[in-house]
Scaffold this active site. Structure first.
Site, PDB file in Angstrom:
ATOM      1  N   ASP A   1       4.262  31.502  -0.826  1.00 10.18           N
ATOM      2  CA  ASP A   1       5.032  30.779   0.184  1.00 10.18           C
ATOM      3  C   ASP A   1       5.917  29.692  -0.424  1.00 10.18           C
ATOM      4  OD1 ASP A   1       3.672  32.304   2.184  1.00 10.18           O
ATOM      5  OD2 ASP A   1       1.940  31.050   1.751  1.00 10.18           O
TER       6      ASP A   1
ATOM      7  N   LYS B   1      10.304  32.424  -2.028  1.00 13.33           N
ATOM      8  CA  LYS B   1      10.862  33.473  -2.909  1.00 13.33           C
ATOM      9  C   LYS B   1      11.864  34.338  -2.171  1.00 13.33           C
ATOM     10  CE  LYS B   1       6.819  35.200  -3.790  1.00 13.33           C
ATOM     11  NZ  LYS B   1       5.958  34.166  -3.213  1.00 13.33           N
TER      12      LYS B   1
ATOM     13  N   LYS C   1      13.993  33.639   0.119  1.00 10.97           N
ATOM     14  CA  LYS C   1      15.337  33.060   0.173  1.00 10.97           C
ATOM     15  C   LYS C   1      16.030  33.120  -1.193  1.00 10.97           C
ATOM     16  CE  LYS C   1      17.951  29.068   0.438  1.00 10.97           C
ATOM     17  NZ  LYS C   1      18.286  27.711   0.765  1.00 10.97           N
TER      18      LYS C   1
ATOM     19  N   ALA D   1       2.450  40.175   2.219  1.00  7.44           N
ATOM     20  CA  ALA D   1       3.500  39.187   1.945  1.00  7.44           C
ATOM     21  C   ALA D   1       4.344  38.985   3.197  1.00  7.44           C
ATOM     22  CB  ALA D   1       4.386  39.682   0.824  1.00  7.44           C
ATOM     23  N   GLY D   2       4.990  37.854   3.275  1.00 11.27           N
ATOM     24  CA  GLY D   2       5.909  37.641   4.388  1.00 11.27           C
ATOM     25  C   GLY D   2       7.091  36.867   3.884  1.00 11.27           C
ATOM     26  N   HIS D   3       8.250  37.512   3.851  1.00  9.72           N
ATOM     27  CA  HIS D   3       9.449  36.844   3.373  1.00  9.72           C
ATOM     28  C   HIS D   3      10.350  36.546   4.561  1.00  9.72           C
ATOM     29  CE1 HIS D   3       9.211  38.541  -0.991  1.00  9.72           C
ATOM     30  NE2 HIS D   3       8.352  37.591  -0.736  1.00  9.72           N
TER      31      HIS D   3
ATOM     32  N   GLN E   1       3.347  37.287  -3.203  1.00 12.16           N
ATOM     33  CA  GLN E   1       2.269  36.355  -3.572  1.00 12.16           C
ATOM     34  C   GLN E   1       2.746  35.495  -4.758  1.00 12.16           C
ATOM     35  OE1 GLN E   1       1.044  39.940  -3.196  1.00 12.16           O
ATOM     36  NE2 GLN E   1       1.225  39.349  -1.077  1.00 12.16           N
TER      37      GLN E   1
ATOM     38  N   ARG F   1      -1.251  26.458   6.681  1.00  5.91           N
ATOM     39  CA  ARG F   1      -1.409  26.375   5.223  1.00  5.91           C
ATOM     40  C   ARG F   1      -1.966  25.009   4.834  1.00  5.91           C
ATOM     41  NH1 ARG F   1       4.619  28.684   4.712  1.00  5.91           N
ATOM     42  NH2 ARG F   1       4.159  30.848   5.132  1.00  5.91           N
TER      43      ARG F   1
HETATM   44  P1  IMP Z   1      -5.058  39.688   0.379  1.00  3.47           P
HETATM   45  O1  IMP Z   1      -3.846  39.766  -0.481  1.00  3.47           O
HETATM   46  O2  IMP Z   1      -4.784  40.014   1.823  1.00  3.47           O
HETATM   47  O3  IMP Z   1      -6.222  40.453  -0.179  1.00  3.47           O
HETATM   48  O4  IMP Z   1      -5.536  38.144   0.392  1.00  3.47           O
HETATM   49  C1  IMP Z   1      -6.063  37.505  -0.765  1.00  3.47           C
HETATM   50  C2  IMP Z   1      -5.613  36.052  -0.845  1.00  3.47           C
HETATM   51  O5  IMP Z   1      -4.218  36.003  -1.089  1.00  3.47           O
HETATM   52  C3  IMP Z   1      -5.844  35.241   0.447  1.00  3.47           C
HETATM   53  O6  IMP Z   1      -6.135  33.905   0.079  1.00  3.47           O
HETATM   54  C4  IMP Z   1      -4.492  35.296   1.130  1.00  3.47           C
HETATM   55  O7  IMP Z   1      -4.295  34.199   2.002  1.00  3.47           O
HETATM   56  C5  IMP Z   1      -3.572  35.219  -0.074  1.00  3.47           C
HETATM   57  N1  IMP Z   1      -2.252  35.820   0.157  1.00  3.47           N
HETATM   58  C6  IMP Z   1      -1.948  37.135   0.206  1.00  3.47           C
HETATM   59  N2  IMP Z   1      -0.628  37.301   0.408  1.00  3.47           N
HETATM   60  C7  IMP Z   1      -0.085  36.078   0.474  1.00  3.47           C
HETATM   61  C8  IMP Z   1       1.257  35.600   0.626  1.00  3.47           C
HETATM   62  O8  IMP Z   1       2.232  36.356   0.718  1.00  3.47           O
HETATM   63  N3  IMP Z   1       1.413  34.241   0.640  1.00  3.47           N
HETATM   64  C9  IMP Z   1       0.364  33.399   0.486  1.00  3.47           C
HETATM   65  N4  IMP Z   1      -0.886  33.796   0.325  1.00  3.47           N
HETATM   66  C10 IMP Z   1      -1.126  35.125   0.321  1.00  3.47           C
END
Ligand code: IMP
Length: 424
Positions: free
Chosen positions: A13, A16, A18, A39-41, A223, A304
């Protein structure tokens, strides 16, 4: 920028999406190399806000070929949904290319992600429950089903039955759940395969040819460094390699072909899910960072955890990714604080650490050593040239650069494309 890898330097978060979007303007190919729809962009174009979880943000530019490479895990229903949403908003997703070697997230992966977290109780990782971990577990235990299997119904059914025999045993005997029936899953997935067929290709070859032909290729990490399964704060990590090396294995190109590694760092830090976080602010300042920075998860909506920038972790990210430069984002959020702190070392009972400690226990028990810098107290979100930033804001950027040991070449002061300042 012929071949540039973009990675997060913290716990995700960092903005990235942007930064990749800005680079994509001049890119020919944009590649996602790991992760899935965890992920969320968020990208803001004019008045429009796009949230992408799987498709690389480069899809918004008509000249870009967006690629989902072999290192990703793909939930086909989510992918098709994202493509349909883009098409409904006038963005053509037909250029999207999907690796035949990417692994599929299956319904039992999502189920296992949820029940395994429940089983862990207070030790839960706080995953996004999208089935990411269980899909990677199957990849490495060689029970995985790949995108290419969607095009051979006999093999697909065989692999599914083998995998389900194992999963059903776990679901029923360990987690007290109902067993899953393979046939409806096979029908659902084979139908996805028909719809995805024209997008599937050898993406390793596609990317290699693009680099050979001198095209601009951006590798978009999801991530971040401290969520890397090898180099992050294990076990509170994701199940892939978001560090720069993952761009090579996750795409099928060699390290010698990478020209630049750009690290994205937020001007403060946030983390979702569990795990250590030395500079966390469990107080009113942290609360204000959450509110001013809009620090709620794009994918899960979770609040967060926030804290001051951690230069020890940033130096670690410089090292394990071989960063050549840094983009510093969300500097505008710090305008609301009188004094800014940056963690420059960790103090434990035994010693002071200026490098990221080898033992994770230290991260839980240490006291960050802070350097204080003056705030600037005015809104900077409409500043369009780096030189026009208040001198205190410039000092903050320079301090981060000194701490990191690599140049901060880009500073972002707001969500729009215009709020991106390049430093000369
Ligand atoms: P998973 O990737 O769903 O297995 O989650 C494992 C850990 O990575 C957890 O703490 C999630 O909150 C974190 N996580 C996974 N994807 C993201 C992301 O895109 N941004 C921030 N944290 C993430």
């Amino acid at each position: 920028m012929p071949a540039t890898v973009v990675v997060g330097t913290q716990w995700g978060d960092e903005g990235k999406g942007k930064i990749t979007d800005t680079l994509s303007e001049r890119a020919d190919v944009v590649v996602r190399f790991q992760g899935g729809n965890n992920a969320g962009h968020t990208i803001v174009v004019g008045d429009e806000r796009f949230v992408l979880t799987l498709i690389p943000s480069g899809v918004l530019y008509p000249q870009v070929t967006p690629v989902i490479a072999n290192g990703c895990v793909v939930d086909p229903a989510v992918l098709l949904d994202e493509m349909a949403t883009l098409a409904a908003r006038g963005i053509d997703p037909s250029r999207l290319r999907l690796s035949a070697n990417a692994h599929l997230i299956m319904p039992y992966h999502r189920k296992l992600d949820a029940v395994m977290e429940r089983y862990l109780g207070r030790q839960m990782i706080g995953t996004t429950k999208r089935g990411i971990g269980p899909a990677y577990m199957d990849k490495f235990s060689r029970f995985g089903i790949r995108v290419q299997d969607l095009f051979d119904p006999k093999i697909f059914r065989q692999k599914l039955e083998t995998a389900l025999k194992d999963k059903n045993r776990q679901l029923v005997k360990v987690y007290n759940q109902l067993a899953m029936d393979p046939e409806p899953i096979a029908e659902e997935y084979l139908a996805y395969g028909e719809r995805l067929h024209d997008h599937v290709t050898d993406t390793s070859l596609l990317v290699w040819e693009a680099i050979r032909d001198g095209k601009n290729v951006v590798f978009e990490g999801a991530q971040a460094t401290l969520l890397d399964v090898d180099h992050g704060t294990y076990p509170f990590v994701t199940s892939s390699n978001p560090t720069a090396g993952g761009a090579c294995t996750g795409t099928g190109i060699g390290p010698g072909l990478i020209d630049e590694v750009l690290g994205v760092a937020k001007a403060y830090i946030s983390r979702v899910g569990s795990g250590p976080f030395p500079t966390e602010l469990d107080n009113e300042i942290g609360e204000r960072m959450v509110e001013i920075g809009g620090e709620y998860g794009t994918v899960t909506g979770r609040r967060r955890r926030c804290g001051w920038l951690d230069a020890v972790a940033l130096r670690y990210a410089v090292r394990v990714n071989g960063l050549t430069r840094i983009a510093l984002t969300k500097l505008d959020v710090l305008s609301h604080f009188d004094t800014l702190r940056v963690g420059v070392a960790y103090d434990s009972l035994e010693k002071r650490y200026s490098e990221f400690p080898r033992q994770q226990r230290i991260l839980y028990n240490c006291q960050p050593v802070y350097e204080d810098l003056p705030g600037w107290g005015i809104d900077i979100s409409s500043v369009s040239r780096y030189e026009d930033l208040p001198k205190e804001a410039q000092r903050y950027v320079e301090f981060v650069e000194e701490q990191a040991g690599v140049p901060v070449t880009t500073v972002s002061v707001g969500p729009s494309r215009a709020a991106t300042l390049e430093r000369g």
